[in-house]
Motif scaffolding. Structure first.
Motif: not given
Length: 292
Positions: A158-159, A161-162
């Motif tokens: 997730e990090d 992709e962010e």
């Protein structure tokens, strides 16, 4: 299941030491004061009885293979045993590919891993563990655990992709605010299993490539050069970020580059010991779309 894996690990490590298959086994032991875990180097079956296995076993033990006493043992023809999760085993694959260790010099006790926990005792798995697809080590001599029970989301964390969604201006502000805190203690370098250069470029003074003081220009140069040196090599274990005393997510840079390498070249680091690393090969039909 963790207790069963721990007991099997102790028995296997003790057997390897007792019959002389290895001279030392690098694994995890109970932390000081009974809290957490710490790396444990066992030389006797009795010491192997102190090995533990749980979700606090976060250290990438492959970092010990290029350092003493393991390096000395292997250089004189001895064999080293090592406990390895998926990301640890991926680092061992890279060390093999880069001729830092010989396959016959290391005995890998692979541990099926369902993710380690974050920094706090109550934390769940960090983003890199949630996205992990390598729960079963890609390289091992003995495997402990049931691969069918390991699970992960797969894909990019997730990090990452962010970070990929940020504009260039937003990325600069993000890293400027974080790297300005860096004191250049080099804990990230020391924790990395693939930062094994005898003399780091940061320590060279003739010529001096990087400003030594911990101002933004020097720290930015250090982290960018380190990231470039790990491009196509980082296995995403996150040890550099975990080691940072100021909680700078330095591992995010390398894991982002790993995502870019996989998308551009279809190469995942540390999966296949027989594969040629992406930056050690050349093909005339390689796409040059990234060259502006």
């Amino acid at each position: 299941m963790q207790t069963d894996s721990r007991d099997r690990l102790r028995a296997e490590a003790g057997k390897l030491l007792a019959d002389g298959t290895v001279e030392i086994v690098v694994g995890y032991g109970e932390g000081y004061g009974g809290e957490g875990v710490r790396p444990l180097l066992a030389r006797t079956p009795g010491e192997a009885g102190g090995f533990v296995w749980n979700d606090a076993c976060v250290h990438n033990l492959a970092a010990y293979l290029s350092r003493e006493p393991c390096r000395g043992i292997m250089l004189r023809g001895g064999r080293v045993g090592i406990v390895a999760k998926g990301c640890d085993a991926r680092a061992i694959v890279v060390l093999l590919q880069e001729d830092q260790i010989a396959r016959e010099s290391v005995y890998v006790i692979g541990m099926v891993c369902d993710g380690v926990r974050g920094a706090g005792a109550g934390d769940g798995p960090p983003p890199r563990c949630k996205a992990c697809e390598v729960r079963t080590p890609p390289l091992y001599d003995t495997l402990i655990g049931d691969p069918a029970e390991a699970s992960g989301q797969g894909g990019a964390a997730e990090d990452v992709e962010e970070a990929a969604a940020l504009t260039l201006e937003e990325r600069w502000k993000y890293w400027e605010s974080r790297l300005s805190r860096c004191i250049k203690c080099y804990a990230c370098r020391q924790a990395c299993p693939l930062c094994y250069c005898p003399t780091c470029i940061t320590e060279k003074s003739e010529p001096q490539w990087i400003d030594k003081p911990s101002h933004l220009r020097g720290t930015l140069a250090y982290h960018l050069i380190r990231a470039m040196h790990l491009a196509g090599r980082c296995v995403g274990c996150g040890e550099c970020g975990r080691a940072c005393p100021l909680d700078i997510p330095v591992d995010l840079i390398s894991r982002y580059l790993a995502r870019e390498v996989e998308e551009a070249f279809g190469y995942r680091t540390g999966i296949d010991p027989e594969a040629t690393p992406v930056f050690r090969t050349y093909r005339e039909d390689d796409p040059g779309d990234f060259i502006k």
